[in-house]
Design a protein around this motif. Sequence first.
Motif, mmCIF file in Angstrom:
data_model
loop_
_atom_site.group_PDB
_atom_site.id
_atom_site.type_symbol
_atom_site.label_atom_id
_atom_site.label_comp_id
_atom_site.label_asym_id
_atom_site.label_seq_id
_atom_site.Cartn_x
_atom_site.Cartn_y
_atom_site.Cartn_z
ATOM 1 N N ALA A 1 15.061 9.817 4.487
ATOM 2 C CA ALA A 1 14.038 10.126 5.484
ATOM 3 C C ALA A 1 13.160 11.282 5.005
ATOM 4 C CB ALA A 1 14.689 10.467 6.818
ATOM 5 N N SER A 2 13.779 12.304 4.421
ATOM 6 C CA SER A 2 13.018 13.453 3.912
ATOM 7 C C SER A 2 12.034 13.032 2.833
ATOM 8 C CB SER A 2 13.976 14.520 3.362
ATOM 9 O OG SER A 2 14.804 15.037 4.376
ATOM 10 N N VAL A 3 12.448 12.109 1.974
ATOM 11 C CA VAL A 3 11.581 11.660 0.887
ATOM 12 C C VAL A 3 10.306 11.036 1.447
ATOM 13 C CG1 VAL A 3 11.361 10.041 -1.037
ATOM 14 C CG2 VAL A 3 13.478 11.341 -0.726
ATOM 15 N N TYR A 4 10.450 10.151 2.425
ATOM 16 C CA TYR A 4 9.280 9.477 3.002
ATOM 17 C C TYR A 4 8.395 10.456 3.771
ATOM 18 C CZ TYR A 4 11.007 4.833 1.802
ATOM 19 O OH TYR A 4 11.401 3.718 1.114
ATOM 20 N N LEU A 5 9.008 11.342 4.549
ATOM 21 C CA LEU A 5 8.223 12.273 5.358
ATOM 22 C C LEU A 5 7.469 13.273 4.493
ATOM 23 C CD1 LEU A 5 10.895 12.820 8.148
ATOM 24 C CD2 LEU A 5 8.693 11.682 8.432
ATOM 25 N N GLU A 6 8.140 13.797 3.469
ATOM 26 C CA GLU A 6 7.469 14.746 2.578
ATOM 27 C C GLU A 6 6.382 14.049 1.757
ATOM 28 O OE1 GLU A 6 10.593 16.598 0.407
ATOM 29 O OE2 GLU A 6 11.223 17.859 2.088
ATOM 30 N N SER A 7 6.594 12.786 1.446
ATOM 31 C CA SER A 7 5.565 12.019 0.755
ATOM 32 C C SER A 7 4.338 11.843 1.648
ATOM 33 C CB SER A 7 6.110 10.660 0.338
ATOM 34 O OG SER A 7 5.119 9.890 -0.296
ATOM 35 N N ALA A 8 4.571 11.603 2.941
ATOM 36 C CA ALA A 8 3.458 11.475 3.880
ATOM 37 C C ALA A 8 2.663 12.776 3.955
ATOM 38 C CB ALA A 8 3.987 11.090 5.265
ATOM 39 N N VAL A 9 3.371 13.915 4.021
ATOM 40 C CA VAL A 9 2.702 15.213 4.085
ATOM 41 C C VAL A 9 1.875 15.445 2.820
ATOM 42 C CG1 VAL A 9 3.075 17.706 4.108
ATOM 43 C CG2 VAL A 9 4.426 16.237 5.620
ATOM 44 N N SER A 10 2.446 15.142 1.667
ATOM 45 C CA SER A 10 1.745 15.356 0.390
ATOM 46 C C SER A 10 0.460 14.552 0.316
ATOM 47 C CB SER A 10 2.663 14.987 -0.780
ATOM 48 O OG SER A 10 3.821 15.797 -0.790
ATOM 49 N N LYS A 11 0.521 13.283 0.746
ATOM 50 C CA LYS A 11 -0.666 12.425 0.658
ATOM 51 C C LYS A 11 -1.746 12.887 1.632
ATOM 52 C CE LYS A 11 1.851 8.385 -1.007
ATOM 53 N NZ LYS A 11 1.269 8.487 -2.369
ATOM 54 N N LEU A 12 -1.331 13.436 2.778
ATOM 55 C CA LEU A 12 -2.303 13.902 3.762
ATOM 56 C C LEU A 12 -2.983 15.198 3.324
ATOM 57 C CD1 LEU A 12 -0.235 13.127 6.972
ATOM 58 C CD2 LEU A 12 -2.456 12.120 6.426
ATOM 59 N N ASP B 1 0.851 -1.194 0.000
ATOM 60 C CA ASP B 1 0.000 0.000 0.000
ATOM 61 C C ASP B 1 0.885 1.242 0.000
ATOM 62 O OD1 ASP B 1 -1.893 1.940 0.250
ATOM 63 O OD2 ASP B 1 -2.499 1.427 2.306
ATOM 64 N N PRO B 2 1.276 1.743 -1.168
ATOM 65 C CA PRO B 2 2.159 2.917 -1.248
ATOM 66 C C PRO B 2 1.567 4.165 -0.609
ATOM 67 C CG PRO B 2 2.017 1.781 -3.366
ATOM 68 C CD PRO B 2 0.951 1.199 -2.497
ATOM 69 N N GLY B 3 0.259 4.185 -0.403
ATOM 70 C CA GLY B 3 -0.378 5.365 0.175
ATOM 71 C C GLY B 3 -0.580 5.291 1.672
ATOM 72 N N CYS B 4 0.036 4.323 2.341
ATOM 73 C CA CYS B 4 -0.116 4.172 3.798
ATOM 74 C C CYS B 4 0.710 5.260 4.498
ATOM 75 C CB CYS B 4 0.343 2.784 4.243
ATOM 76 S SG CYS B 4 0.153 2.477 6.010
ATOM 77 N N THR B 5 0.052 6.342 4.894
ATOM 78 C CA THR B 5 0.773 7.495 5.449
ATOM 79 C C THR B 5 1.435 7.170 6.789
ATOM 80 O OG1 THR B 5 -1.352 8.247 6.352
ATOM 81 C CG2 THR B 5 -0.619 9.224 4.281
ATOM 82 N N ARG B 6 0.816 6.316 7.574
ATOM 83 C CA ARG B 6 1.425 5.947 8.866
ATOM 84 C C ARG B 6 2.751 5.214 8.639
ATOM 85 N NH1 ARG B 6 -0.238 5.516 14.170
ATOM 86 N NH2 ARG B 6 0.672 3.818 15.392
ATOM 87 N N ALA B 7 2.782 4.326 7.635
ATOM 88 C CA ALA B 7 4.024 3.621 7.305
ATOM 89 C C ALA B 7 5.070 4.609 6.794
ATOM 90 C CB ALA B 7 3.752 2.542 6.266
ATOM 91 N N LEU B 8 4.658 5.573 6.000
ATOM 92 C CA LEU B 8 5.597 6.586 5.480
ATOM 93 C C LEU B 8 6.197 7.398 6.629
ATOM 94 C CD1 LEU B 8 3.538 7.857 2.415
ATOM 95 C CD2 LEU B 8 5.709 6.615 2.309
#
Length: 401
Positions: A272-283, A249-256
Amino acid sequence: MGLCPHLPPPLPPPLSGRSFKDQITFFLKEKQAAGCPSFFWFFASFSVQVPCFLLWIMSIRRMSLEHHSGFDCGGTLWFQNLTEYSNGVLGPIFPLLIAGLHYSNVQISIQKSSFQELPDTLGSLAKGYAFYLQLLTLPILFITFNVPQGSLVYWFTNSSLTLIQKLCLKNPSVLKYLGLPVKKASATTPINDQRSNNEGPEIFVSTKQGKISAENLSPKELVAFSVKVLTDGHKDVAIKLLRLALKKDPGCTRALLIMGQTLLQKQELVEASVYLESAVSKLLVAGHPVEVEELDLLILSSQWAGIACMRQGKMDEGLFHLERLAQLKEPEDLKTKSYYYDGLIILASALLNMGRKAEALNHLSKAAAYNPAYHVYLKQCEEDSDDFANHLAKGYERFVS
């Protein structure tokens, strides 16, 4: 050591929402409930057993060398004379038995499987200590050839009783009869299967129903297991579980978010920045979230994304993520509110480092109004206290320690 893996960590784990004081209180409470003795008990036991063993064996050695009455004719079998050193064809029997008993006691006391349950640093120390104890077998073998047979009789008896005691304490029936806790297999610790394939070792998870391949778990279950193993200090295993969750599930923000936190703790700042910024974008795809869980994730992702950027020297990008928090309304949920004001403290730290003291004071005033404990920071900042500046400048570092 057997109870340690089942205790919570003394420091707050990611997403726990606990303060340092609350986590320490919880740790001590669980430690007492688990029946764990004080850490000083090991030293107390060691300080009594070792001197007594040395005193007794040296006393017997001295009695043997001084030909104490009965020592020259009080033996049996091949050791008729207890004042003599091991000699002859049968002489090596006691030395070999004593060395073998020492090695057996070490093997029974320290099981390799238990090392996997320990945090990385503690696990390495335990392995080193186990190797040291095993290595002592050779010096013990040498020493026993230079000790009178009277001492060897006592040493052999002592080691034999120790071995019997350890074997009995491995038996669940004996433990139950004595009222001692029976160690159960870990219910949640993932382990690596030794069979390798093109994608590396398969990961299994131990549950009450037995071992289950991580491939058969849902993304939500994988994230839950990753949090559990992170509290035990197994960052590498947690990362494997999180990568598998994101593969499903690439869109799992909690995992990101948790992946970004974990990588930041491992000093892998760019990834780390890539995953965290991806989480912010999806939210933020559908605007600012209103659900409590999603708002928690947005606040935490913004905090950590800001920290990750600043640790790379990207102050403007980090500030952009942190200022997002100031644009939010004060949450109503208590846990979310604590995350929110923690974020304002980090934002104030960044602003102060960039010379924007007035804005830092504004955010500190809000935080102090929420929690009077922050008032001391506000006062020190108003007075241009160097202590406060140094403390606040390093404020965000506590999140990645």
